[in-house]
Design an enzyme around this catalytic site. Sequence first.
Site, PDB file in Angstrom:
ATOM      1  N   CYS A 131       3.108  -1.388  -6.495  1.00 27.40           N
ATOM      2  CA  CYS A 131       2.806  -0.712  -5.236  1.00 27.40           C
ATOM      3  C   CYS A 131       2.498  -1.733  -4.141  1.00 27.40           C
ATOM      4  O   CYS A 131       1.419  -2.312  -4.123  1.00 27.40           O
ATOM      5  CB  CYS A 131       1.616   0.234  -5.449  1.00 27.40           C
ATOM      6  SG  CYS A 131       1.097   1.071  -3.960  1.00 27.40           S
TER       7      CYS A 131
ATOM      8  N   CYS B 130      -0.345  -0.735  -1.845  1.00 25.47           N
ATOM      9  CA  CYS B 130      -1.677  -0.920  -2.440  1.00 25.47           C
ATOM     10  C   CYS B 130      -2.070  -2.405  -2.454  1.00 25.47           C
ATOM     11  O   CYS B 130      -3.206  -2.748  -2.173  1.00 25.47           O
ATOM     12  CB  CYS B 130      -1.702  -0.426  -3.879  1.00 25.47           C
ATOM     13  SG  CYS B 130      -0.977   1.191  -4.135  1.00 25.47           S
ATOM     14  N   ASP B 131      -1.136  -3.264  -2.820  1.00 23.80           N
ATOM     15  CA  ASP B 131      -1.504  -4.641  -3.160  1.00 23.80           C
ATOM     16  C   ASP B 131      -0.938  -5.716  -2.240  1.00 23.80           C
ATOM     17  O   ASP B 131      -1.374  -6.871  -2.309  1.00 23.80           O
ATOM     18  CB  ASP B 131      -1.033  -4.955  -4.597  1.00 23.80           C
ATOM     19  CG  ASP B 131      -1.695  -4.041  -5.611  1.00 23.80           C
ATOM     20  OD1 ASP B 131      -2.845  -3.650  -5.381  1.00 23.80           O
ATOM     21  OD2 ASP B 131      -1.051  -3.714  -6.624  1.00 23.80           O
TER      22      ASP B 131
HETATM   23  C1  LIG Z   1      -1.999  -0.669 -10.403  1.00 29.35           C
HETATM   24  C2  LIG Z   1      -2.110   0.396  -9.332  1.00 29.35           C
HETATM   25  C3  LIG Z   1      -2.835   0.109  -8.198  1.00 29.35           C
HETATM   26  C4  LIG Z   1      -2.960   1.072  -7.208  1.00 29.35           C
HETATM   27  N1  LIG Z   1      -3.696   0.760  -6.119  1.00 29.35           N
HETATM   28  C5  LIG Z   1      -3.851   1.674  -5.143  1.00 29.35           C
HETATM   29  C6  LIG Z   1      -4.603   1.373  -3.994  1.00 29.35           C
HETATM   30  O1  LIG Z   1      -5.114   0.257  -3.842  1.00 29.35           O
HETATM   31  N2  LIG Z   1      -4.738   2.350  -3.054  1.00 29.35           N
HETATM   32  C7  LIG Z   1      -4.154   3.583  -3.180  1.00 29.35           C
HETATM   33  O2  LIG Z   1      -4.337   4.431  -2.301  1.00 29.35           O
HETATM   34  N3  LIG Z   1      -3.416   3.889  -4.252  1.00 29.35           N
HETATM   35  C8  LIG Z   1      -3.239   2.976  -5.238  1.00 29.35           C
HETATM   36  N4  LIG Z   1      -2.465   3.273  -6.319  1.00 29.35           N
HETATM   37  C9  LIG Z   1      -1.820   4.591  -6.387  1.00 29.35           C
HETATM   38  C10 LIG Z   1      -2.829   5.645  -6.875  1.00 29.35           C
HETATM   39  O3  LIG Z   1      -3.392   5.206  -8.089  1.00 29.35           O
HETATM   40  C11 LIG Z   1      -2.138   6.996  -7.082  1.00 29.35           C
HETATM   41  O4  LIG Z   1      -1.483   7.371  -5.894  1.00 29.35           O
HETATM   42  C12 LIG Z   1      -3.154   8.063  -7.461  1.00 29.35           C
HETATM   43  O5  LIG Z   1      -3.833   7.686  -8.646  1.00 29.35           O
HETATM   44  C13 LIG Z   1      -2.480   9.408  -7.679  1.00 29.35           C
HETATM   45  O6  LIG Z   1      -3.466  10.300  -8.088  1.00 29.35           O
HETATM   46  P1  LIG Z   1      -3.086  11.594  -8.956  1.00 29.35           P
HETATM   47  O7  LIG Z   1      -4.379  12.305  -9.163  1.00 29.35           O
HETATM   48  O8  LIG Z   1      -1.976  12.324  -8.312  1.00 29.35           O
HETATM   49  O9  LIG Z   1      -2.495  11.054 -10.324  1.00 29.35           O
HETATM   50  P2  LIG Z   1      -3.064  10.027 -11.429  1.00 29.35           P
HETATM   51  O10 LIG Z   1      -4.088   9.120 -10.898  1.00 29.35           O
HETATM   52  O11 LIG Z   1      -1.827   9.429 -12.016  1.00 29.35           O
HETATM   53  O12 LIG Z   1      -3.741  10.986 -12.485  1.00 29.35           O
HETATM   54  C14 LIG Z   1      -3.004  11.837 -13.306  1.00 29.35           C
HETATM   55  C15 LIG Z   1      -3.941  12.462 -14.315  1.00 29.35           C
HETATM   56  O13 LIG Z   1      -3.244  13.470 -15.028  1.00 29.35           O
HETATM   57  C16 LIG Z   1      -3.574  13.366 -16.400  1.00 29.35           C
HETATM   58  N5  LIG Z   1      -2.496  14.030 -17.168  1.00 29.35           N
HETATM   59  C17 LIG Z   1      -1.181  13.725 -17.211  1.00 29.35           C
HETATM   60  N6  LIG Z   1      -0.534  14.582 -18.033  1.00 29.35           N
HETATM   61  C18 LIG Z   1      -1.475  15.438 -18.514  1.00 29.35           C
HETATM   62  C19 LIG Z   1      -1.446  16.539 -19.413  1.00 29.35           C
HETATM   63  N7  LIG Z   1      -0.321  16.951 -20.004  1.00 29.35           N
HETATM   64  N8  LIG Z   1      -2.611  17.196 -19.677  1.00 29.35           N
HETATM   65  C20 LIG Z   1      -3.772  16.820 -19.088  1.00 29.35           C
HETATM   66  N9  LIG Z   1      -3.843  15.787 -18.216  1.00 29.35           N
HETATM   67  C21 LIG Z   1      -2.721  15.099 -17.953  1.00 29.35           C
HETATM   68  C22 LIG Z   1      -3.744  11.880 -16.638  1.00 29.35           C
HETATM   69  O14 LIG Z   1      -4.501  11.621 -17.821  1.00 29.35           O
HETATM   70  C23 LIG Z   1      -4.489  11.497 -15.359  1.00 29.35           C
HETATM   71  O15 LIG Z   1      -5.868  11.721 -15.522  1.00 29.35           O
HETATM   72  C24 LIG Z   1      -2.330   2.342  -7.331  1.00 29.35           C
HETATM   73  C25 LIG Z   1      -1.587   2.623  -8.480  1.00 29.35           C
HETATM   74  C26 LIG Z   1      -1.480   1.667  -9.475  1.00 29.35           C
HETATM   75  C27 LIG Z   1      -0.693   1.972 -10.704  1.00 29.35           C
END
Ligand SMILES: Cc1cc2nc3c(=O)[nH]c(=O)nc-3n(C[C@H](O)[C@H](O)[C@H](O)COP(=O)(O)OP(=O)(O)OC[C@H]3O[C@@H](n4cnc5c(N)ncnc54)[C@H](O)[C@@H]3O)c2cc1C
Length: 314
Positions: A136, A139-140
Amino acid sequence: MLRPLMEKVVVIGSGCAGWTAALYTARANLQPFVLTGKQPGGLLTTTSIVENYPGFPEGVDGYELMTRMQKQAERFGARARFGTVEKADFSKRPFALVVDGDKIEAKTVIIATGASHRHLDVPGEDFLETKGVTYCATCDGALPVFRNQLLVVVGGGDSACEEALYLTRFGSVIHLIHRRDTLRASKIMSNRALSNPKIKPVWDSVVTEVLDVKQDKVTGVRLKNLKTGAESVLNCAGVFIAIGHSPNADIFKGQIEMDANGFIVPKEGTMTNVPGVFVAGDCADHVYRQAITAAGMGCAAAIDAERFLAAQNH
Ligand SMILES: Cc1cc2nc3c(=O)[nH]c(=O)nc-3n(C[C@H](O)[C@H](O)[C@H](O)COP(=O)(O)OP(=O)(O)OC[C@H]3O[C@@H](n4cnc5c(N)ncnc54)[C@H](O)[C@@H]3O)c2cc1C
């Protein structure tokens, strides 16, 4: 037979979208039930420093931010269970979910299962993640370690072009490595990327190894030219992998409307094609993919779910 648990709101996923949805529905007295999935706290727990989440001028550790979100939602009555949804039946209400073998019934469901980035699956990639390998640029990219350095972006689609263009603000040269001799991206994005003097394409090539595990940081990538078979080493301080994301939404296929890449398509606001099932975060967003946008969608989904229940006199 025991009656399955009946919940007003089940939130599937415990990332930024899930915990924000839980916070809002908890404050609306709906006692949301959060199913964490295999990655409690979601993707952000894998990063050490988040510098663009508002309210943290010094940055915040990703794990700490997610723990705080959970505590905040629990303070108002949200409950969590470590569990993964294996099956969902949205054909009738109440909806039925199977979680590690147990059945849970729900009046509304908020899907917040996120998306997983695709990996190159080459030596060094996993070990050097957060030590120069990232998925990303937004992000980084601004981190000091990448400033005025040679950087590599892997991919040939719109995302790879966007990442490369974004990185031109920080890196000295951005090598865009693609396995073919033309980009897969839209014409406008390809033109924009290729006409930028800081972006240098490396055609017909794949990364076969990220270097250097021994030095505990990225120093370069080993490349293979697919046409000639020639191998070479390209020095760089960062590798930005942009070869796509897969939404974690397979279990909803056939019931919830998705686009060609499997991202859930919201209808009005955060409502899906099934009334009472809402969606938030990266599983419905192939564009922004940020913690704050996921949290924002979580908030919207919670408000939509609350209004849906109110209209049904719950
Ligand atoms: C290394 C890294 C660094 C990042 N740094 C930044 C940053 O600095 N700033 C920023 O804004 N964004 C950053 N991001 C992006 C950010 O992490 C994501 O945009 C954000 O986490 C998305 O949130 P979400 O809740 O949609 O999904 P996620 O955080 O992916 O959460 C998904 C959840 O769903 C759960 N899940 C999946 N399938 C199932 C199932 N079948 N049953 C029950 N639960 C399930 C998982 O266990 C998890 O808890 C970064 C991403 C990465 C990988």
